[in-house]
Design an enzyme around this catalytic site. Sequence first.
Site, mmCIF file in Angstrom:
data_model
loop_
_atom_site.group_PDB
_atom_site.id
_atom_site.type_symbol
_atom_site.label_atom_id
_atom_site.label_comp_id
_atom_site.label_asym_id
_atom_site.label_seq_id
_atom_site.Cartn_x
_atom_site.Cartn_y
_atom_site.Cartn_z
ATOM 1 N N SER A 33 0.804 -1.231 0.000
ATOM 2 C CA SER A 33 0.000 0.000 0.000
ATOM 3 C C SER A 33 0.832 1.273 0.000
ATOM 4 C CB SER A 33 -0.942 0.021 1.204
ATOM 5 O OG SER A 33 -0.215 -0.072 2.416
ATOM 6 N N ASP A 323 -3.281 8.369 7.432
ATOM 7 C CA ASP A 323 -4.133 7.500 8.234
ATOM 8 C C ASP A 323 -3.226 6.759 9.215
ATOM 9 O OD1 ASP A 323 -2.972 5.362 6.862
ATOM 10 O OD2 ASP A 323 -4.705 4.973 5.593
ATOM 11 N N HIS A 326 -0.249 5.048 6.989
ATOM 12 C CA HIS A 326 0.393 5.580 5.791
ATOM 13 C C HIS A 326 0.759 7.056 5.912
ATOM 14 C CE1 HIS A 326 -2.276 2.205 4.551
ATOM 15 N NE2 HIS A 326 -1.181 1.840 3.898
#
Length: 348
Positions: A33, A323, A326
């Site tokens: 991610s 978040d 990340h």
Amino acid sequence: METLKCTVLHLLVFVQIIRTQAKVASIIVFGDSTVDSGNNNHISTILRSDFGPYGRDFINGQPTGRFSNGRIVTDFISEGFQLKPVIPAYLDSSYGIADFATGVCFASAGTGYDDATSNVLSVMPLQRELQYYKEYQTRLRESLGNEKAEKIIGESLYLISMGTNDFLENYYILPYRSSQYSVEGYQQLLTGIARKLIQDLYNLGARKISLGGVPPMGCLPLERARRILYGSDCIEEYNNVARNFNSKLQDLVNNLSKELPGIQVVFSNPYDMLLKIIKDPHSYGFESTAKACCASGMFEMGYLCNSYSTLTCQDADKYVFWDSFHPTQKTNSILAQNAINNSLAVFL
């Protein structure tokens, strides 16, 4: 004087030739991610970010599937190499092979070196990313011809960034791997898979490769929140694991540099730079490190970080993390520039 002018002119031409030869043709991305630019939008998984407030600071405020408020590290690296400012996801049908010829992302949020990690949230395993890359090579040859395609394949810079999920979303959460391996043994397993990936890419024509390390995992807001009863400091146990694993990856890079003729492989380590930012945020213009911008900033990512939360910060540039897992666009830009100035400088 005329001789001096000619010498200087020849020197400038020589320098320009070196720069032209050293410049990479494309950025090709594998990973999780931290570098997924939207592939998970096109597979059946709950781990997605194709909705607001993700992407609110991206071009036109568009949520693309990047797990950030804006661009991610690989976008900034692409721009730093004077390529395009964003790298498209391979599974995004709005792009074609002509777009992918100068940069393409095969990464899938939630994946890792270990197939058991990708199974947790039904995302693409590493071998699927590699299969798509082989398909990409075929399409590239069909579109551009063998000679041009081989030139792009050989002169592209391959960025690999994964490993965090293997520990935090697999080994330390689920009993399967932790019952089979000690932490040391699991690190060796992952390092072996990383070795095979680089060898496979080498056999497919890759010659310029950057193997990314893992960040200070114990400092992610999610991990701090999980142990909030013990204080909000970074979890040193996880950071120690990250350092040890990064050391193994560095050794792997050193060995492969000797074993594979013609390869340029470097270790790109985000650990030290990110830890500097976390320990001294004000020097980089940040105010918050323990909490993220989105929602409460402690537990949320993916669907839990959404536009309905009234707690989401107004200015993400004040936050190290977007978040709970990340970095923000600003942090990504700093990490990318640090990589370009250091480990990736050899490819400029």
